[in-house]
Design a protein around this motif. Structure first.
Motif, PDB file in Angstrom:
ATOM      1  N   LYS A  35     -24.350  39.628  20.407  1.00 24.11           N
ATOM      2  CA  LYS A  35     -24.511  40.893  20.244  1.00 24.11           C
ATOM      3  C   LYS A  35     -25.904  42.043  19.175  1.00 24.11           C
ATOM      4  O   LYS A  35     -24.369  42.408  18.895  1.00 24.11           O
ATOM      5  N   VAL A  36     -26.971  42.867  19.906  1.00 20.84           N
ATOM      6  CA  VAL A  36     -26.814  43.691  18.567  1.00 20.84           C
ATOM      7  C   VAL A  36     -25.885  45.140  18.959  1.00 20.84           C
ATOM      8  O   VAL A  36     -25.896  45.367  19.891  1.00 20.84           O
ATOM      9  N   VAL A  37     -25.469  45.587  17.785  1.00 18.40           N
ATOM     10  CA  VAL A  37     -24.579  46.549  18.162  1.00 18.40           C
ATOM     11  C   VAL A  37     -25.015  47.578  16.922  1.00 18.40           C
ATOM     12  O   VAL A  37     -25.579  47.427  15.901  1.00 18.40           O
ATOM     13  N   SER A  38     -24.872  49.087  17.347  1.00 14.71           N
ATOM     14  CA  SER A  38     -24.864  50.115  16.065  1.00 14.71           C
ATOM     15  C   SER A  38     -23.553  50.660  15.644  1.00 14.71           C
ATOM     16  O   SER A  38     -23.003  50.735  16.512  1.00 14.71           O
ATOM     17  N   THR A  80     -18.391  54.871  20.741  1.00 11.92           N
ATOM     18  CA  THR A  80     -17.327  54.528  21.371  1.00 11.92           C
ATOM     19  C   THR A  80     -16.339  54.945  20.555  1.00 11.92           C
ATOM     20  O   THR A  80     -16.926  53.965  19.032  1.00 11.92           O
ATOM     21  N   VAL A  81     -15.906  55.627  20.397  1.00 16.39           N
ATOM     22  CA  VAL A  81     -14.544  55.681  18.999  1.00 16.39           C
ATOM     23  C   VAL A  81     -13.793  54.196  18.454  1.00 16.39           C
ATOM     24  O   VAL A  81     -13.255  53.937  19.596  1.00 16.39           O
ATOM     25  N   GLN A  82     -14.396  53.238  17.787  1.00 17.73           N
ATOM     26  CA  GLN A  82     -13.135  52.219  18.168  1.00 17.73           C
ATOM     27  C   GLN A  82     -12.601  52.564  16.646  1.00 17.73           C
ATOM     28  O   GLN A  82     -11.031  51.236  17.204  1.00 17.73           O
ATOM     29  N   SER A  83     -11.923  53.690  16.273  1.00 16.12           N
ATOM     30  CA  SER A  83     -11.112  52.982  15.462  1.00 16.12           C
ATOM     31  C   SER A  83     -11.062  54.027  14.505  1.00 16.12           C
ATOM     32  O   SER A  83     -12.147  55.315  14.215  1.00 16.12           O
ATOM     33  N   LEU A  84      -9.644  54.854  14.703  1.00 14.23           N
ATOM     34  CA  LEU A  84      -9.614  56.494  13.991  1.00 14.23           C
ATOM     35  C   LEU A  84      -8.711  55.936  12.982  1.00 14.23           C
ATOM     36  O   LEU A  84      -7.129  56.110  13.627  1.00 14.23           O
ATOM     37  N   VAL A  85      -8.085  55.752  11.655  1.00 11.50           N
ATOM     38  CA  VAL A  85      -7.705  55.469  10.850  1.00 11.50           C
ATOM     39  C   VAL A  85      -7.132  57.021   9.491  1.00 11.50           C
ATOM     40  O   VAL A  85      -8.547  56.299   8.579  1.00 11.50           O
ATOM     41  N   GLY A  86      -6.586  57.753   9.394  1.00 12.79           N
ATOM     42  CA  GLY A  86      -6.265  59.045   9.059  1.00 12.79           C
ATOM     43  C   GLY A  86      -7.841  59.782   8.669  1.00 12.79           C
ATOM     44  O   GLY A  86      -8.203  59.779   9.397  1.00 12.79           O
ATOM     45  N   ASP A  87      -9.023  59.522   7.462  1.00 14.78           N
ATOM     46  CA  ASP A  87      -9.753  60.149   8.038  1.00 14.78           C
ATOM     47  C   ASP A  87     -10.751  59.515   8.726  1.00 14.78           C
ATOM     48  O   ASP A  87     -12.382  59.430   8.541  1.00 14.78           O
ATOM     49  N   ARG A  88     -10.872  57.707   8.318  1.00 14.40           N
ATOM     50  CA  ARG A  88     -11.727  56.976   8.392  1.00 14.40           C
ATOM     51  C   ARG A  88     -11.726  56.725   9.961  1.00 14.40           C
ATOM     52  O   ARG A  88     -11.012  56.306  11.129  1.00 14.40           O
ATOM     53  N   VAL A  89     -13.620  56.995  10.724  1.00 13.54           N
ATOM     54  CA  VAL A  89     -13.546  56.718  11.439  1.00 13.54           C
ATOM     55  C   VAL A  89     -14.562  55.649  12.208  1.00 13.54           C
ATOM     56  O   VAL A  89     -15.086  56.300  11.319  1.00 13.54           O
ATOM     57  N   ILE A  90     -14.700  54.911  13.130  1.00 12.91           N
ATOM     58  CA  ILE A  90     -15.739  53.450  13.443  1.00 12.91           C
ATOM     59  C   ILE A  90     -16.122  54.089  14.877  1.00 12.91           C
ATOM     60  O   ILE A  90     -15.523  54.146  15.671  1.00 12.91           O
ATOM     61  N   LEU A  91     -16.948  54.783  14.947  1.00 15.95           N
ATOM     62  CA  LEU A  91     -18.245  55.208  16.257  1.00 15.95           C
ATOM     63  C   LEU A  91     -18.953  53.392  16.719  1.00 15.95           C
ATOM     64  O   LEU A  91     -19.693  53.171  15.581  1.00 15.95           O
ATOM     65  N   SER A  92     -19.054  53.350  17.994  1.00 14.06           N
ATOM     66  CA  SER A  92     -19.912  52.250  18.424  1.00 14.06           C
ATOM     67  C   SER A  92     -20.934  52.232  19.659  1.00 14.06           C
ATOM     68  O   SER A  92     -20.623  53.373  20.110  1.00 14.06           O
ATOM     69  N   TRP A  93     -21.924  51.897  19.634  1.00 11.81           N
ATOM     70  CA  TRP A  93     -22.479  51.774  20.943  1.00 11.81           C
ATOM     71  C   TRP A  93     -22.889  50.567  20.241  1.00 11.81           C
ATOM     72  O   TRP A  93     -23.569  49.774  19.746  1.00 11.81           O
ATOM     73  N   ASN A  94     -23.333  49.972  21.852  1.00  8.17           N
ATOM     74  CA  ASN A  94     -23.610  48.944  22.437  1.00  8.17           C
ATOM     75  C   ASN A  94     -23.303  47.696  22.406  1.00  8.17           C
ATOM     76  O   ASN A  94     -22.429  46.753  22.889  1.00  8.17           O
ATOM     77  N   ALA A  95     -21.121  47.830  21.599  1.00  8.41           N
ATOM     78  CA  ALA A  95     -20.729  46.659  22.203  1.00  8.41           C
ATOM     79  C   ALA A  95     -19.200  46.903  23.278  1.00  8.41           C
ATOM     80  O   ALA A  95     -19.197  46.364  23.620  1.00  8.41           O
ATOM     81  N   ALA A  96     -18.642  48.471  22.958  1.00  6.19           N
ATOM     82  CA  ALA A  96     -17.403  48.713  25.011  1.00  6.19           C
ATOM     83  C   ALA A  96     -18.433  48.551  25.790  1.00  6.19           C
ATOM     84  O   ALA A  96     -17.967  48.018  26.624  1.00  6.19           O
ATOM     85  N   SER A  97     -19.730  48.968  26.038  1.00  6.41           N
ATOM     86  CA  SER A  97     -20.063  49.149  26.940  1.00  6.41           C
ATOM     87  C   SER A  97     -22.450  49.356  26.701  1.00  6.41           C
ATOM     88  O   SER A  97     -21.841  49.362  25.790  1.00  6.41           O
ATOM     89  N   ALA A  98     -22.879  48.893  27.388  1.00  4.75           N
ATOM     90  CA  ALA A  98     -24.567  48.450  27.195  1.00  4.75           C
ATOM     91  C   ALA A  98     -25.024  49.862  27.152  1.00  4.75           C
ATOM     92  O   ALA A  98     -24.596  51.140  28.061  1.00  4.75           O
ATOM     93  N   VAL A  99     -25.282  50.040  26.137  1.00  2.00           N
ATOM     94  CA  VAL A  99     -26.182  51.074  25.651  1.00  2.00           C
ATOM     95  C   VAL A  99     -27.688  50.563  25.426  1.00  2.00           C
ATOM     96  O   VAL A  99     -28.283  50.311  24.262  1.00  2.00           O
ATOM     97  N   ALA A 100     -28.660  50.647  26.336  1.00  2.00           N
ATOM     98  CA  ALA A 100     -30.487  50.056  25.917  1.00  2.00           C
ATOM     99  C   ALA A 100     -30.316  50.563  24.833  1.00  2.00           C
ATOM    100  O   ALA A 100     -31.038  49.789  23.779  1.00  2.00           O
ATOM    101  N   ALA A 101     -30.700  52.310  24.592  1.00  4.58           N
ATOM    102  CA  ALA A 101     -31.162  52.165  23.679  1.00  4.58           C
ATOM    103  C   ALA A 101     -30.286  52.711  22.528  1.00  4.58           C
ATOM    104  O   ALA A 101     -29.923  53.868  21.736  1.00  4.58           O
ATOM    105  N   HIS A 102     -29.363  51.815  21.969  1.00  2.00           N
ATOM    106  CA  HIS A 102     -28.338  51.864  21.293  1.00  2.00           C
ATOM    107  C   HIS A 102     -28.676  52.367  19.490  1.00  2.00           C
ATOM    108  O   HIS A 102     -27.928  53.457  18.706  1.00  2.00           O
ATOM    109  N   ALA A 103     -29.755  51.822  19.190  1.00  2.00           N
ATOM    110  CA  ALA A 103     -30.125  52.580  17.492  1.00  2.00           C
ATOM    111  C   ALA A 103     -30.131  53.826  17.554  1.00  2.00           C
ATOM    112  O   ALA A 103     -30.325  54.402  16.474  1.00  2.00           O
ATOM    113  N   SER A 104     -31.566  54.523  18.331  1.00  2.00           N
ATOM    114  CA  SER A 104     -31.182  55.541  18.371  1.00  2.00           C
ATOM    115  C   SER A 104     -30.560  56.718  19.004  1.00  2.00           C
ATOM    116  O   SER A 104     -30.406  57.979  18.576  1.00  2.00           O
ATOM    117  N   GLU A 105     -29.545  56.378  19.444  1.00  2.00           N
ATOM    118  CA  GLU A 105     -28.469  57.417  20.376  1.00  2.00           C
ATOM    119  C   GLU A 105     -27.300  57.530  18.864  1.00  2.00           C
ATOM    120  O   GLU A 105     -27.149  58.703  19.150  1.00  2.00           O
TER     121      GLU A 105
END
Length: 107
Positions: A35-38, A80-105
């Motif tokens: 699926k497409v995620v942001s 959703t915070v996918q990863s937090l290592v040191g000062d690196r943070v990875i957030l995602s939308w529409n990956a762990a749970s469905a978010v219809a307008a994930h690109a705009s969110e």
């Protein structure tokens, strides 16, 4: 007929393999959907430098504020915070749970 019996065993083995493959594919389709995620990748520019020159308390305060701000952004935009290592943070939308307008969110 030994040759006929051998073919029956081969056919039986082929059927068993095909059945197992079909079951495995069904499980994969259920759990591993494409699926497409942001995604947002963030880190603090010069963090290693700051870590070498700032007192630990000040560095921790900066880091905590930064992580909290990104977590708040994620919560406010259904990310959703996918990863937090040191000062690196990875957030995602529409990956762990469905978010219809994930690109705009994510913007």
């Amino acid at each position: 007929d030994p040759q006929g019996l051998s073919m029956t065993r081969q056919e039986s083995t082929v059927q068993a393999v095909k059945s197992s493959a079909t079951k495995a594919r069904s499980l994969l389709d259920k759990w591993l959907k494409r699926k497409v995620v942001s995604v947002l990748f963030a880190d603090i520019s010069g963090f290693n430098y700051l870590a070498n020159i700032l007192p630990a308390e000040q560095l921790l305060a900066i880091h905590s504020s930064y992580v909290t701000a990104l977590e708040d952004v994620g919560k406010a935009t259904k990310g959703t915070v996918q990863s937090l290592v040191g000062d690196r943070v990875i957030l995602s939308w529409n990956a762990a749970s469905a978010v219809a307008a994930h690109a705009s969110e994510a913007c």
